[in-house]
Write a protein that holds these residues in place. Structure first.
Motif, PDB file in Angstrom:
ATOM      1  N   CYS A   4      34.983  -6.791 113.855  1.00  0.00           N
ATOM      2  CA  CYS A   4      35.965  -8.164 114.433  1.00  0.00           C
ATOM      3  C   CYS A   4      36.380  -9.296 113.639  1.00  0.00           C
ATOM      4  O   CYS A   4      36.801 -10.099 114.157  1.00  0.00           O
ATOM      5  CB  CYS A   4      33.874  -9.018 114.647  1.00  0.00           C
ATOM      6  N   LEU A   5      36.816  -8.694 112.101  1.00  0.00           N
ATOM      7  CA  LEU A   5      37.372  -9.767 111.242  1.00  0.00           C
ATOM      8  C   LEU A   5      38.240 -10.315 111.878  1.00  0.00           C
ATOM      9  O   LEU A   5      39.143 -11.902 111.702  1.00  0.00           O
ATOM     10  CB  LEU A   5      37.291  -9.299 110.200  1.00  0.00           C
ATOM     11  N   PRO A   6      39.247  -9.164 112.386  1.00  0.00           N
ATOM     12  CA  PRO A   6      41.199  -9.814 112.739  1.00  0.00           C
ATOM     13  C   PRO A   6      41.200 -11.225 113.688  1.00  0.00           C
ATOM     14  O   PRO A   6      41.763 -12.151 114.789  1.00  0.00           O
ATOM     15  CB  PRO A   6      41.332  -8.605 113.657  1.00  0.00           C
ATOM     16  N   ARG A   7      39.646 -11.575 114.994  1.00  0.00           N
ATOM     17  CA  ARG A   7      39.214 -11.916 115.567  1.00  0.00           C
ATOM     18  C   ARG A   7      39.387 -13.941 114.683  1.00  0.00           C
ATOM     19  O   ARG A   7      38.574 -14.403 115.470  1.00  0.00           O
ATOM     20  CB  ARG A   7      37.974 -12.280 116.818  1.00  0.00           C
ATOM     21  N   LEU A   8      39.040 -12.995 113.927  1.00  0.00           N
ATOM     22  CA  LEU A   8      38.958 -14.965 113.177  1.00  0.00           C
ATOM     23  C   LEU A   8      39.729 -15.435 112.659  1.00  0.00           C
ATOM     24  O   LEU A   8      40.128 -16.855 111.978  1.00  0.00           O
ATOM     25  CB  LEU A   8      37.445 -14.369 111.830  1.00  0.00           C
ATOM     26  N   GLU A   9      40.873 -14.594 112.658  1.00  0.00           N
ATOM     27  CA  GLU A   9      42.539 -15.403 112.104  1.00  0.00           C
ATOM     28  C   GLU A   9      42.640 -16.487 112.111  1.00  0.00           C
ATOM     29  O   GLU A   9      43.235 -17.381 111.050  1.00  0.00           O
ATOM     30  CB  GLU A   9      44.160 -14.390 112.356  1.00  0.00           C
ATOM     31  N   GLU A  10      43.039 -16.906 113.618  1.00  0.00           N
ATOM     32  CA  GLU A  10      43.746 -18.571 113.458  1.00  0.00           C
ATOM     33  C   GLU A  10      42.221 -19.097 113.054  1.00  0.00           C
ATOM     34  O   GLU A  10      42.446 -20.381 112.490  1.00  0.00           O
ATOM     35  CB  GLU A  10      43.336 -18.945 115.255  1.00  0.00           C
ATOM     36  N   LEU A  11      41.268 -19.580 112.810  1.00  0.00           N
ATOM     37  CA  LEU A  11      39.923 -19.962 112.259  1.00  0.00           C
ATOM     38  C   LEU A  11      40.041 -20.223 110.479  1.00  0.00           C
ATOM     39  O   LEU A  11      39.515 -21.127 110.532  1.00  0.00           O
ATOM     40  CB  LEU A  11      38.361 -19.921 113.230  1.00  0.00           C
ATOM     41  N   VAL A  12      40.770 -18.560 109.884  1.00  0.00           N
ATOM     42  CA  VAL A  12      41.100 -18.743 108.809  1.00  0.00           C
ATOM     43  C   VAL A  12      41.928 -19.812 108.520  1.00  0.00           C
ATOM     44  O   VAL A  12      41.678 -20.506 108.129  1.00  0.00           O
ATOM     45  CB  VAL A  12      40.891 -17.123 108.527  1.00  0.00           C
ATOM     46  N   ASN A  13      42.716 -19.853 109.055  1.00  0.00           N
ATOM     47  CA  ASN A  13      44.192 -20.630 109.499  1.00  0.00           C
ATOM     48  C   ASN A  13      43.958 -22.143 109.312  1.00  0.00           C
ATOM     49  O   ASN A  13      44.372 -22.701 108.495  1.00  0.00           O
ATOM     50  CB  ASN A  13      45.090 -19.765 110.170  1.00  0.00           C
ATOM     51  N   ASP A  14      43.513 -22.345 110.467  1.00  0.00           N
ATOM     52  CA  ASP A  14      42.585 -23.846 110.040  1.00  0.00           C
ATOM     53  C   ASP A  14      41.830 -23.754 109.592  1.00  0.00           C
ATOM     54  O   ASP A  14      41.009 -24.994 109.701  1.00  0.00           O
ATOM     55  CB  ASP A  14      42.449 -24.009 111.783  1.00  0.00           C
ATOM     56  N   GLY A  15      40.833 -23.256 108.060  1.00  0.00           N
ATOM     57  CA  GLY A  15      40.699 -23.803 107.378  1.00  0.00           C
ATOM     58  C   GLY A  15      38.514 -23.659 107.463  1.00  0.00           C
ATOM     59  O   GLY A  15      37.749 -24.322 107.057  1.00  0.00           O
ATOM     60  N   LEU A  16      38.610 -23.433 108.965  1.00  0.00           N
ATOM     61  CA  LEU A  16      37.252 -23.385 109.436  1.00  0.00           C
ATOM     62  C   LEU A  16      35.944 -22.265 108.996  1.00  0.00           C
ATOM     63  O   LEU A  16      34.900 -22.548 109.172  1.00  0.00           O
ATOM     64  CB  LEU A  16      36.870 -23.148 110.841  1.00  0.00           C
ATOM     65  N   VAL A  17      36.319 -20.788 108.387  1.00  0.00           N
ATOM     66  CA  VAL A  17      36.008 -19.851 108.019  1.00  0.00           C
ATOM     67  C   VAL A  17      36.739 -19.420 105.966  1.00  0.00           C
ATOM     68  O   VAL A  17      38.324 -19.477 106.689  1.00  0.00           O
ATOM     69  CB  VAL A  17      35.284 -18.743 109.289  1.00  0.00           C
TER      70      VAL A  17
END
Ligand code: SF4
Length: 451
Positions: free
Chosen positions: A397-410
């Motif tokens: 599931c981790l690839p789905r977090l990419e944008e949230l990681v880039n935005d500093g949310l997770v």
């Protein structure tokens, strides 16, 4: 923050349950299997105590924006037969309990619980508690309409162990109140609030709504200022969901009367900032609490829980829902009652548990549910000690977090994810990455916008 809220204003579940209600599999549900599971898990759940939700559907008039399951009537003769049916339903459920229930939490919701007379509420609650143990840390709460809650309601419920109440405020602007057909004055709210504190209630919640017809920046600013002055312990600041095909009362106004999406977003960000500036701490997306309140303390200690009633400072594994449309959560299964009053009373009087649909969790469902609970309540989920199969699932599931990681949310760590301070507002989007039902489905029609 405004840009991020705008960016993530997309349809996403509220995760008061997993799987979410639209993703239940009623075709594999049977009442018998559900009751077997309830019996098997009861003793373990009861060790920590259980929660009870009672749906009291009656209201004297329809608030046009309402999204609840209600019955509009001014005939108060409906109270007694309904309360008796709820007590009977509780009896039907307790016959499947393998030991005396320890009731740690009761919530009376609606509808308008204060539609009922104090005497009938007393009869109802005493009927529920007759064969139950009440642990010392039990906490009972109810939803109250500021316009019809009397001091007698407050005193009687307090004497039965109720220590929290939630007041529906929505907005104080007379033009908005007229459009939503819900009138209550600041004086009413003040009277109930003072009465509650005098009676010894430890926590008062206010519900506010943004996105209602005719709301303006000035009007919402004024409402939030008044709320801050009244200083409730908790505030829920909800987004109005306009779904007139589901709730025809919302046709009382037109879409042109609603704030534009830009204005709605501005109402939320302004109200949120005002509450933060006034000393409230944001909990999840739309809840706020003072640091003296037990919800904040549970949040800070990592012991907060989330169920169909929303965030809770008590963690219980069983939530038994009583009354029309109520949903029970028995940790590895959900069961929902029928929604209409008369068939409900008839079924219960005939000794039939009035559940009409539900869901039985697979092992994978239960696993994901626990991870989503960790994310919403503790803001961290780890899977490094889990089975290989589950670890593979979480890692996939981790690839789905990419944008949230880039935005500093997770932040993704070694087989764990951690929600950042900034990401807490968007925790539902982070949960959605692990939601097996969310991928490959069209979410737009099924869940409300984030804001
Ligand atoms: S908003 Fe509350 S009081 Fe109004 S109709 Fe709905 S349930 Fe009843």
């Amino acid at each position: 923050m405004k840009a991020l809220i705008e960016k993530y204003n997309t349809p996403v579940p509220r995760y008061t349950s997993y799987p979410t209600v639209p993703n239940w599999k009623p075709e594999t549900f049977t009442k018998q299997d559900y009751l077997e599971r309830l019996e098997q898990g009861f003793a373990q759940a009861n060790a920590d105590g259980i929660s009870v939700y009672v749906h009291l559907p009656f209201c004297e008039s329809l608030c046009t924006y309402c999204g609840c399951n209600t019955r509009i009537t001014i005939n108060h003769k409906v109270e007694e037969p309904y309360a008796n049916a709820v007590i009977k339903e509780w009896g039907l459920m307790t016959s499947h309990f393998t030991e005396k229930p320890r009731v740690r939490e009761i919530h009376l919701g609606g509808g308008t619980p204060t539609f009922f007379s104090p005497a009938n509420l007393k009869m109802l609650v005493e009927g529920l508690l007759e064969n139950a143990d009440i642990p010392a840390d039990a906490s009972f709460s109810f939803e109250a309409h500021p316009a019809n809650t009397t001091q007698e309601h407050l005193d009687v419920l307090r004497s039965l162990g109720f220590d929290r109440l939630s007041l529906g405020i929505q907005d104080f602007d007379p033009k908005v109140q007229k459009a939503i057909n819900r009138r209550q004055s600041v004086e009413d709210v003040n009277r109930v609030m003072k009465g509650a504190k005098q009676a010894g209630y430890r926590s008062v919640n206010f519900d506010l709504v943004y996105g209602l017809p005719f709301q303006t920046m000035e009007g919402v600013q004024d409402a939030v200022e008044k709320v801050i002055e009244l200083r409730p312990d908790r505030i829920a600041f909800y987004s109005y969901a306009h779904v007139p095909w589901m709730h025809p009362g919302q046709r009382a106004y037109s879409e042109a009367d609603l704030p534009s999406p830009e204005l709605k977003l501005a109402l939320f960000t302004m109200g949120r900032q005002m509450l933060l500036d006034a000393g409230y701490v944001a909990i999840g997306f739309d809840h706020f609490a003072l640091k003296t309140d037990s919800l904040y303390q549970a949040y800070a200690a990592g012991t907060m829980h989330r169920n169909f009633m929303g965030f809770s400072d008590l963690r219980t594994d069983y939530l038994i829902g009583l009354g029309v449309s109520s949903i029970s959560d028995i940790h590895n299964g959900f069961g929902q009652n029928i929604k209409a009053v008369e068939p409900y009373i008839e079924k219960v009087n005939n000794g039939i548990i009035p559940i009409f649909k539900g869901h039985l969790h697979s092992e994978r469902d239960s696993y994901i549910r626990d991870k989503i609970l960790d994310l919403t309540c503790k803001h961290v989920a780890s899977w490094k000690d889990d089975s290989l199969e589950n670890r593979e699932y979480m890692n996939s599931c981790l690839p789905r977090l990419e944008e949230l990681v880039n935005d500093g949310l997770v932040i993704i760590g070694d087989e764990e994810v951690r929600v950042t301070e900034k990401g807490r507002v968007f925790v539902r989007h982070i949960c959605a990455a692990f939601d097996a039902d969310m991928h490959g489905v069209e979410t737009k029609q099924r869940f409300a916008q984030g804001v």
